[in-house]
Write a protein that holds these residues in place. Structure first.
Motif, PDB file in Angstrom:
ATOM      1  N   SER A   1      46.804  59.857   1.779  1.00 54.72           N
ATOM      2  CA  SER A   1      45.334  59.052   1.549  1.00 54.72           C
ATOM      3  C   SER A   1      45.792  58.197   0.190  1.00 54.72           C
ATOM      4  O   SER A   1      46.157  58.641  -0.355  1.00 54.72           O
TER       5      SER A   1
ATOM      6  N   ILE B   1      45.714  56.593  -3.054  1.00 55.07           N
ATOM      7  CA  ILE B   1      47.182  56.019  -3.639  1.00 55.07           C
ATOM      8  C   ILE B   1      48.275  55.866  -3.170  1.00 55.07           C
ATOM      9  O   ILE B   1      49.716  55.190  -2.605  1.00 55.07           O
TER      10      ILE B   1
ATOM     11  N   ASP C   1      52.255  66.124   2.573  1.00 58.37           N
ATOM     12  CA  ASP C   1      50.826  65.914   2.715  1.00 58.37           C
ATOM     13  C   ASP C   1      50.282  67.165   2.960  1.00 58.37           C
ATOM     14  O   ASP C   1      51.126  68.601   3.512  1.00 58.37           O
TER      15      ASP C   1
ATOM     16  N   TYR D   1      40.453  68.686 -14.786  1.00 59.47           N
ATOM     17  CA  TYR D   1      41.129  67.348 -14.378  1.00 59.47           C
ATOM     18  C   TYR D   1      41.937  66.935 -15.482  1.00 59.47           C
ATOM     19  O   TYR D   1      43.433  66.732 -15.933  1.00 59.47           O
TER      20      TYR D   1
ATOM     21  N   THR E   1      39.757  54.866  -3.705  1.00 52.87           N
ATOM     22  CA  THR E   1      40.110  55.815  -2.936  1.00 52.87           C
ATOM     23  C   THR E   1      38.812  56.987  -2.325  1.00 52.87           C
ATOM     24  O   THR E   1      38.097  57.149  -3.295  1.00 52.87           O
TER      25      THR E   1
HETATM   26  P1  NAD Z   1      43.090  61.026  -2.569  1.00 53.28           P
HETATM   27  O1  NAD Z   1      42.212  62.581  -2.493  1.00 53.28           O
HETATM   28  O2  NAD Z   1      42.690  59.975  -1.918  1.00 53.28           O
HETATM   29  O3  NAD Z   1      44.830  61.757  -2.434  1.00 53.28           O
HETATM   30  C1  NAD Z   1      45.146  62.544  -3.055  1.00 53.28           C
HETATM   31  C2  NAD Z   1      46.017  63.298  -1.700  1.00 53.28           C
HETATM   32  O4  NAD Z   1      46.542  64.491  -2.433  1.00 53.28           O
HETATM   33  C3  NAD Z   1      45.136  63.618  -0.730  1.00 53.28           C
HETATM   34  O5  NAD Z   1      46.221  62.928   0.973  1.00 53.28           O
HETATM   35  C4  NAD Z   1      45.324  65.569  -0.715  1.00 53.28           C
HETATM   36  O6  NAD Z   1      45.470  65.440   0.750  1.00 53.28           O
HETATM   37  C5  NAD Z   1      46.395  65.107  -1.316  1.00 53.28           C
HETATM   38  N1  NAD Z   1      46.606  66.459  -1.378  1.00 53.28           N
HETATM   39  C6  NAD Z   1      45.578  67.698  -2.742  1.00 53.28           C
HETATM   40  N2  NAD Z   1      45.946  68.599  -2.354  1.00 53.28           N
HETATM   41  C7  NAD Z   1      47.332  69.112  -1.744  1.00 53.28           C
HETATM   42  C8  NAD Z   1      47.768  70.458  -1.739  1.00 53.28           C
HETATM   43  N3  NAD Z   1      47.649  70.759  -2.482  1.00 53.28           N
HETATM   44  N4  NAD Z   1      49.450  69.785  -1.020  1.00 53.28           N
HETATM   45  C9  NAD Z   1      49.271  68.901  -0.791  1.00 53.28           C
HETATM   46  N5  NAD Z   1      48.879  67.598  -1.050  1.00 53.28           N
HETATM   47  C10 NAD Z   1      47.038  67.667  -1.451  1.00 53.28           C
HETATM   48  O7  NAD Z   1      42.864  60.425  -4.274  1.00 53.28           O
HETATM   49  P2  NAD Z   1      43.996  59.457  -4.819  1.00 53.28           P
HETATM   50  O8  NAD Z   1      43.321  58.229  -5.379  1.00 53.28           O
HETATM   51  O9  NAD Z   1      45.372  58.939  -4.392  1.00 53.28           O
HETATM   52  O10 NAD Z   1      44.187  60.535  -5.700  1.00 53.28           O
HETATM   53  C11 NAD Z   1      46.099  60.179  -6.381  1.00 53.28           C
HETATM   54  C12 NAD Z   1      46.538  60.824  -7.140  1.00 53.28           C
HETATM   55  O11 NAD Z   1      46.479  60.292  -8.765  1.00 53.28           O
HETATM   56  C13 NAD Z   1      46.444  61.878  -7.995  1.00 53.28           C
HETATM   57  O12 NAD Z   1      47.176  62.879  -8.431  1.00 53.28           O
HETATM   58  C14 NAD Z   1      45.416  61.870  -8.189  1.00 53.28           C
HETATM   59  O13 NAD Z   1      44.787  62.503  -9.287  1.00 53.28           O
HETATM   60  C15 NAD Z   1      45.192  60.230  -9.245  1.00 53.28           C
HETATM   61  N6  NAD Z   1      44.595  59.748 -10.053  1.00 53.28           N
HETATM   62  C16 NAD Z   1      43.340  58.638  -9.304  1.00 53.28           C
HETATM   63  C17 NAD Z   1      43.017  58.154 -10.106  1.00 53.28           C
HETATM   64  C18 NAD Z   1      41.358  57.923  -9.437  1.00 53.28           C
HETATM   65  O14 NAD Z   1      39.937  56.273  -9.773  1.00 53.28           O
HETATM   66  N7  NAD Z   1      41.561  57.390  -7.760  1.00 53.28           N
HETATM   67  C19 NAD Z   1      42.870  57.562 -10.962  1.00 53.28           C
HETATM   68  C20 NAD Z   1      43.277  58.570 -11.695  1.00 53.28           C
HETATM   69  C21 NAD Z   1      44.367  59.388 -10.996  1.00 53.28           C
END
Ligand code: NAD
Length: 254
Positions: free
Chosen positions: A11, A13, A32, A149, A186
């Motif tokens: 999913s 990023i 994942d 967080y 996302t």
């Molecule tokens: P997302 O929810 O689209 O993707 C996160 C992915 O992590 C998912 O596919 C989920 O299944 C996987 N995941 C969660 N828990 C898990 C587990 N226990 N075991 C295995 N996989 C697991 O979110 P995203 O926005 O793509 O986030 C990616 C990274 O970027 C994260 O670390 C998030 O904290 C970070 N981030 C996101 C943002 C934002 O605004 N979207 C900003 C800063 C940082």
């Protein structure tokens, strides 16, 4: 071609990054909870061990750790900190045969907001049960927002800075960095992307340059460069890819 492990590949990023690294001609192993080459739960020590077991004997050139959670729960500390640090510690030997080993993790611009010191210090001590207990208290910042967080992401950024120059990492030629994104469109941010009012209110509080959300592909491009051979010396850094949010929040302090 290089072999890159991408966690959170199903999913957001992580998915965009898996796509970008493949488009650059490399092999990607996705990890994942579901919908990936390796299905593992990074919230638990056993899940991480199972993932390491599946990867045993694989030669890796790079790891990009994107899996993460945002809810103010103990699992968020487990996935965002221990699910990255424990996994990478276990994966380090698999990187040592690469001519150009690279690792990137994802922190967040939230890491520079108020944090819960009890959570951060439990992470630093490597004490997951204590970190989870502290996280379950869900203490809030002056704006009334839970700090779980932000604390997990601050602890991860600190881990990168203290680990990258150490013998086991820098001494092995592994370049280790964090990207700290601003708000990216996302599924994790579906509360914002699904509500024009909430989104407008959110953007109003960001700097002028942040008149939009970032796209996952923009973070993926940076992660691809950081973990490629093109990155020959950048390590130990937390790179804010956030349309100027961190610069605004820090002001002119150095
Ligand atoms: P997302 O929810 O689209 O993707 C996160 C992915 O992590 C998912 O596919 C989920 O299944 C996987 N995941 C969660 N828990 C898990 C587990 N226990 N075991 C295995 N996989 C697991 O979110 P995203 O926005 O793509 O986030 C990616 C990274 O970027 C994260 O670390 C998030 O904290 C970070 N981030 C996101 C943002 C934002 O605004 N979207 C900003 C800063 C940082």
């Amino acid at each position: 071609p290089r072999t890159t492990l991408v966690t959170g590949s199903a999913s957001g990023i992580g998915a965009a990054t898996a796509h970008a690294v493949r488009a650059a001609g490399h092999t990607v192993i996705g990890l994942d909870r579901d919908g990936a080459d390796i299905r593992a739960d990074l919230a638990t020590p056993n899940g991480r061990l199972a993932a390491l077991g599946e990867l045993a004997g694989t030669r890796l050139d790079a790891v990009i750790a994107c899996a993460g959670l945002r809810a103010p729960t103990p699992d968020t500390v487990s996935v965002n900190y221990f699910g990255v640090v424990d996994l990478l510690t276990g994966l380090r030997p698999l990187l040592l045969d690469s001519p150009a080993p690279r690792v990137a993790v994802i922190s967040s611009v939230a890491s520079i907001l108020a944090v819960d010191d009890a959570i951060v210090s439990a992470c630093r001590d490597g004490d997951e049960p204590r970190a989870r207990r502290e996280a379950s208290a869900v203490r809030v910042n002056p704006d009334g927002r839970p700090m779980v967080y932000a604390s997990s992401k601050a602890a991860l950024a600190a881990w990168v800075r203290r680990t990258a120059p150490t013998h086991g990492w820098g001494g092995s030629g592994i370049l280790l960095n964090a990207v700290a994104p601003g708000t990216i469109a996302t599924p994790m941010m579906s509360d914002l992307t699904g509500s024009p009012e909430l989104l407008e209110d959110w953007l109003r509080r960001l700097p002028n340059t942040a008149d939009r959300l970032g796209q996952p592909e923009e973070i993926a491009a940076l992660l691809t460069w950081l973990t490629g051979v093109e990155n020959s010396m950048l390590t130990g850094q937390v790179i804010f890819a956030d349309l100027g949010t961190e610069a605004m929040l820090r002001g002119d302090t150095l």
